[in-house]
Design an enzyme around this catalytic site. Structure first.
Site, PDB file in Angstrom:
ATOM      1  N   GLU A 185       0.844  -1.239   0.093  1.00  0.00           N
ATOM      2  CA  GLU A 185       0.127   0.114   0.097  1.00  0.00           C
ATOM      3  C   GLU A 185       0.801   1.271  -0.045  1.00  0.00           C
ATOM      4  O   GLU A 185       0.434   2.188  -0.858  1.00  0.00           O
ATOM      5  CB  GLU A 185      -1.082  -0.064   1.313  1.00  0.00           C
ATOM      6  CG  GLU A 185      -1.890  -1.152   1.472  1.00  0.00           C
ATOM      7  CD  GLU A 185      -1.201  -2.240   2.304  1.00  0.00           C
ATOM      8  OE1 GLU A 185      -0.138  -2.516   1.974  1.00  0.00           O
ATOM      9  OE2 GLU A 185      -2.015  -2.913   3.139  1.00  0.00           O
ATOM     10  N   CYS A 216      -1.676  -3.302   7.388  1.00  0.00           N
ATOM     11  CA  CYS A 216      -0.994  -3.146   8.712  1.00  0.00           C
ATOM     12  C   CYS A 216      -1.078  -1.666   9.428  1.00  0.00           C
ATOM     13  O   CYS A 216      -1.822  -0.809   8.729  1.00  0.00           O
ATOM     14  CB  CYS A 216       0.384  -3.453   8.588  1.00  0.00           C
ATOM     15  SG  CYS A 216       1.264  -2.235   7.900  1.00  0.00           S
TER      16      CYS A 216
HETATM   17  N1  THU Z   1       2.361  -6.346   4.240  1.00  0.00           N
HETATM   18  C1  THU Z   1       1.931  -5.609   3.347  1.00  0.00           C
HETATM   19  O1  THU Z   1       2.631  -5.192   2.275  1.00  0.00           O
HETATM   20  N2  THU Z   1       0.711  -4.989   3.589  1.00  0.00           N
HETATM   21  C2  THU Z   1       0.122  -4.964   4.642  1.00  0.00           C
HETATM   22  O2  THU Z   1      -0.822  -4.205   4.929  1.00  0.00           O
HETATM   23  C3  THU Z   1       0.400  -5.997   5.707  1.00  0.00           C
HETATM   24  C4  THU Z   1       1.811  -6.590   5.555  1.00  0.00           C
HETATM   25  C5  THU Z   1       3.667  -6.926   3.886  1.00  0.00           C
HETATM   26  C6  THU Z   1       4.935  -6.383   4.976  1.00  0.00           C
HETATM   27  C7  THU Z   1       5.676  -7.687   4.838  1.00  0.00           C
HETATM   28  O3  THU Z   1       6.531  -7.837   3.584  1.00  0.00           O
HETATM   29  C8  THU Z   1       4.931  -8.865   4.811  1.00  0.00           C
HETATM   30  O4  THU Z   1       3.551  -8.503   4.358  1.00  0.00           O
HETATM   31  C9  THU Z   1       4.670  -9.336   6.198  1.00  0.00           C
HETATM   32  O5  THU Z   1       4.324  -8.168   7.097  1.00  0.00           O
END
Ligand code: THU
Length: 262
Positions: A185, A216
């Site tokens: 994002e 997240c």
């Molecule tokens: N991740 C995302 O790309 N977006 C989110 O909103 C949740 C987490 C990615 C970060 C990391 O590379 C992996 O997912 C584990 O957290």
């Protein structure tokens, strides 16, 4: 290095040309980098600040993660409008097996790479053909295929539509230093700022290994600041995506308005 002077000065002009697009309401610092790839194509990145200062995306991180989303890792030269920080140099040197040479405080060159004449900025967006939420979720799922995930093997893709009718895709780009990992994002959002692609309308997020996975906390903070009016859609795979407003994802969020320069 003399042979590069012409190339370097063109790259410097390009970096200076996009620096004004930085989102720097807290410091006013307008900073950018331009990456030249081995065929001369360019990818830009500007500084993207956040009310939670630590979530600020430095130009080099912005540009490198944009390149990865485009599946272009053939870096040749990176030129910055300001000297690289120690943290940025550490980021690049631990990212892959590139042989970086810091030829001046603002210029990083990959030894042994082709250094042709710069050509044009690579397109990072395309006209939106997203008709409904399920098209958007598909676009995010498609993006996730380019995720760079050596740490987690957990791909995430994001597709964002803008008021200019464009779609931008982002992927998570991982790094041995987890504090430097950029989510899909934030990758897409910082690309939209760099390229001046308009205001965000919808954010589609897909975690193909976890249908229904939601942004997240760090992404929620960045989404609500950069795209307060956006609708965020979570890919549920076979079912219709689930929608939430950006503000619902982070109730009572810290806006940072009081910190903004007049
Ligand atoms: N991740 C995302 O790309 N977006 C989110 O909103 C949740 C987490 C990615 C970060 C990391 O590379 C992996 O997912 C584990 O957290």
């Amino acid at each position: 290095m003399e042979i590069f002077e012409q190339v370097l000065s063109q790259l410097k002009v390009h970096a200076e040309g996009i620096a004004s697009r930085s989102y720097s309401p807290y410091t006013g610092r307008k900073e950018a980098v331009v990456i030249m790839l081995e065929d001369g194509a360019l990818v830009g990145g500007v500084r993207v600040e956040n009310a939670s200062f630590q979530l600020t995306i430095p130009p080099i991180l912005n540009a490198i993660t944009t390149s990865y989303a485009l599946q272009r890792k053939d870096f040749s030269i990176i030129v910055s409008t300001v000297p690289f920080t120690e943290a940025e140099l550490a980021y690049t040197s631990a990212l892959g097996s590139y042989q970086w040479e810091l030829v001046s405080p603002r210029i990083l060159v990959v030894a042994g790479a082709h250094h042709p004449d710069p050509t044009m900025f690579l397109p990072v967006s395309f006209p939106s053909d997203i008709q409904n939420a399920s098209d958007g979720a598909n676009c995010a799922r498609e993006a996730a295929k380019a995720a760079f995930i050596p740490e987690s093997n957990f791909p995430v893709g994001c597709a964002i539509t803008t008021t200019k009718g464009q779609v931008v895709q982002g992927v998570n780009v991982e790094h041995p230093d987890w504090s430097q990992i950029i989510c899909a994002e934030r990758n897409a959002l910082s690309t939209i700022i760099t390229y001046g692609l308009g205001d965000v309308t919808d954010v589609y997020v897909s975690c193909p290994k976890l249908p229904g996975g939601t942004p997240c906390g760090a992404c929620r903070q960045v989404i609500v600041e950069l795209a307060p009016k956006a609708t965020v859609w979570m890919d549920l795979d076979d079912e219709n995506p689930q929608a939430m407003k950006a503000t619902e994802l982070l109730p009572g969020h810290f806006t940072g308005d009081i910190l903004k320069r007049p």
